[in-house]
Design an enzyme around this catalytic site. Structure first.
Site, PDB file in Angstrom:
ATOM      1  N   ASP A 180     -14.603   1.985  -2.802  1.00  0.00           N
ATOM      2  CA  ASP A 180     -14.226   0.970  -1.601  1.00  0.00           C
ATOM      3  C   ASP A 180     -13.395   1.131  -1.163  1.00  0.00           C
ATOM      4  OD1 ASP A 180     -13.691  -1.340  -0.526  1.00  0.00           O
ATOM      5  OD2 ASP A 180     -12.138  -1.560  -2.136  1.00  0.00           O
ATOM      6  N   ASP A 224      -6.068   3.172  -4.700  1.00  0.00           N
ATOM      7  CA  ASP A 224      -6.664   2.140  -4.931  1.00  0.00           C
ATOM      8  C   ASP A 224      -7.877   2.678  -5.492  1.00  0.00           C
ATOM      9  OD1 ASP A 224      -6.830  -0.316  -5.800  1.00  0.00           O
ATOM     10  OD2 ASP A 224      -7.717  -0.824  -4.021  1.00  0.00           O
TER      11      ASP A 224
HETATM   12  N1  LIG Z   1       1.163   4.629  -3.587  1.00  0.00           N
HETATM   13  C1  LIG Z   1       1.411   3.891  -2.737  1.00  0.00           C
HETATM   14  N2  LIG Z   1       2.738   3.829  -1.714  1.00  0.00           N
HETATM   15  C2  LIG Z   1       2.603   2.763  -0.941  1.00  0.00           C
HETATM   16  N3  LIG Z   1       1.881   2.398  -0.507  1.00  0.00           N
HETATM   17  C3  LIG Z   1       1.567   2.200  -2.161  1.00  0.00           C
HETATM   18  C4  LIG Z   1       0.470   2.861  -2.579  1.00  0.00           C
HETATM   19  N4  LIG Z   1       0.137   1.833  -2.889  1.00  0.00           N
HETATM   20  C5  LIG Z   1      -0.443   0.478  -2.916  1.00  0.00           C
HETATM   21  N5  LIG Z   1       0.898   0.400  -1.907  1.00  0.00           N
HETATM   22  C6  LIG Z   1      -0.131  -0.439  -0.604  1.00  0.00           C
HETATM   23  O1  LIG Z   1      -0.336  -1.468  -1.470  1.00  0.00           O
HETATM   24  C7  LIG Z   1      -1.216  -1.912  -1.277  1.00  0.00           C
HETATM   25  C8  LIG Z   1      -2.191  -2.928  -2.338  1.00  0.00           C
HETATM   26  O2  LIG Z   1      -2.165  -1.703  -3.021  1.00  0.00           O
HETATM   27  P1  LIG Z   1      -4.334  -1.313  -3.248  1.00  0.00           P
HETATM   28  O3  LIG Z   1      -5.385  -0.911  -2.111  1.00  0.00           O
HETATM   29  O4  LIG Z   1      -4.169  -0.276  -4.718  1.00  0.00           O
HETATM   30  O5  LIG Z   1      -4.762  -2.520  -4.155  1.00  0.00           O
HETATM   31  P2  LIG Z   1      -5.592  -3.958  -3.832  1.00  0.00           P
HETATM   32  O6  LIG Z   1      -5.871  -3.701  -2.616  1.00  0.00           O
HETATM   33  O7  LIG Z   1      -4.981  -5.243  -4.434  1.00  0.00           O
HETATM   34  O8  LIG Z   1      -6.534  -3.970  -4.518  1.00  0.00           O
HETATM   35  P3  LIG Z   1      -7.705  -3.730  -3.978  1.00  0.00           P
HETATM   36  O9  LIG Z   1      -7.893  -3.472  -2.313  1.00  0.00           O
HETATM   37  O10 LIG Z   1      -9.616  -3.121  -4.209  1.00  0.00           O
HETATM   38  O11 LIG Z   1      -8.189  -5.712  -4.032  1.00  0.00           O
HETATM   39  C9  LIG Z   1      -1.929  -1.128  -0.046  1.00  0.00           C
HETATM   40  O12 LIG Z   1      -2.937  -1.502   0.815  1.00  0.00           O
HETATM   41  C10 LIG Z   1      -0.863  -0.170   0.398  1.00  0.00           C
HETATM   42  O13 LIG Z   1      -0.624  -1.118   1.537  1.00  0.00           O
HETATM   43 MG   LIG Z   2      -7.004  -2.045  -2.239  1.00  0.00          MG
END
Ligand SMILES: Nc1ncnc2c1ncn2[C@@H]1O[C@H](COP(=O)(O)OP(=O)(O)OP(=O)(O)O)[C@@H](O)[C@H]1O
Ligand SMILES: [Mg+2]
Length: 222
Positions: free
Chosen positions: A153, A170
């Site tokens: 992704d 992610d």
């Molecule tokens: N370690 C971190 N520190 C700061 N911000 C974070 C961190 N991890 C994630 N984020 C924020 O949270 C958002 C969502 O996290 P992540 O992309 O892991 O999950 P998701 O978007 O729900 O998964 P997917 O994109 O597969 O649907 C990210 O786009 C980012 O803005």
């Molecule tokens: Mg994500």
């Protein structure tokens, strides 16, 4: 913080320390992840769980959620240990510790104070910054490929921009090429296209075909 398609990430405090807590959402909304490619090469030892996963029953969904959490910890640790720029998990690396984490991935908060670093999809960059961000992103994709790994992704939506550095997030769906060669190659090709396409808004025109060839060449040979 941002609510994604499948998880919500919260800022939590542990004493003075700031951590990011990624909580996997209710799985109803996440069935798109049943995309066969992501599950290729994932060995589920319990036959009943394997069957439940296939049928996407409630038990199957709970099992799936637990597997995502465990996989995200394991993958983050693996990438940290390989020296790649990802948030450092706050639990583990012992699998037994990660297993106690329930449905939450606790990790280093990437940001300043209480402000999370922006995603590369959300930030305005100068031409020089955009070039640097693209170069770092390509480097990351190729370093993964050399380790025999495909993110699955890989685009500016999952790349944070922190102090001029790109941080990859992610990672639950990270795939090992060795475990599923054909699917992994297809996912890698998809990642290359996502990366190049998502950088167009920064006016960076990457050469997708050249990167595709280089990425496939970077995969370890067996
Ligand atoms: N370690 C971190 N520190 C700061 N911000 C974070 C961190 N991890 C994630 N984020 C924020 O949270 C958002 C969502 O996290 P992540 O992309 O892991 O999950 P998701 O978007 O729900 O998964 P997917 O994109 O597969 O649907 C990210 O786009 C980012 O803005
Ligand atoms: Mg994500």
């Amino acid at each position: 913080m941002k609510g994604g398609k499948e998880a919500t990430v919260y800022l939590v405090g542990r004493g003075e320390e700031r951590l990011a807590a990624k909580v996997y959402a209710d799985l109803e909304s996440r069935s798109f992840r049943n995309d066969a490619g992501y599950w290729a090469g994932v060995y589920v030892p319990d036959r009943r769980v394997a069957k439940a996963l296939k049928q996407r029953s409630r038990v199957g969904q709970a099992a799936q959620q637990a597997i995502w959490v465990m996989r995200e910890y394991a993958n983050l640790w693996r990438l940290v240990e390989a020296g790649l720029p990802v948030p450092r998990p706050a639990i583990g690396p012992a699998v037994s510790e990660c297993a106690e984490a329930g449905s939450v991935v606790l990790m280093e908060f990437v940001g300043h104070g209480d402000t999370p670093a922006p995603r590369l999809s959300d930030v305005r960059l100068s031409a020089a910054e955009a070039e640097a961000a693209y170069r770092q992103s390509v480097d990351l994709l190729l370093r993964l490929a050399r380790l025999g790994l495909v993110h699955g992704d890989f685009s500016t939506y999952n790349l944070l921009w922190h102090d001029g550095r790109v941080v990859l997030i992610d990672v639950p769906q990270l795939l090992e090429v060795a475990s599923a060669a054909r699917q992994a190659r297809e996912l890698l090709e998809r990642d290359v296209v996502s990366l190049v396409t998502s950088f167009r808004r920064h006016r960076v025109e990457g050469d997708a075909e050249a990167l595709r060839r280089e990425a496939l060449r970077s995969l370890p040979r067996d």
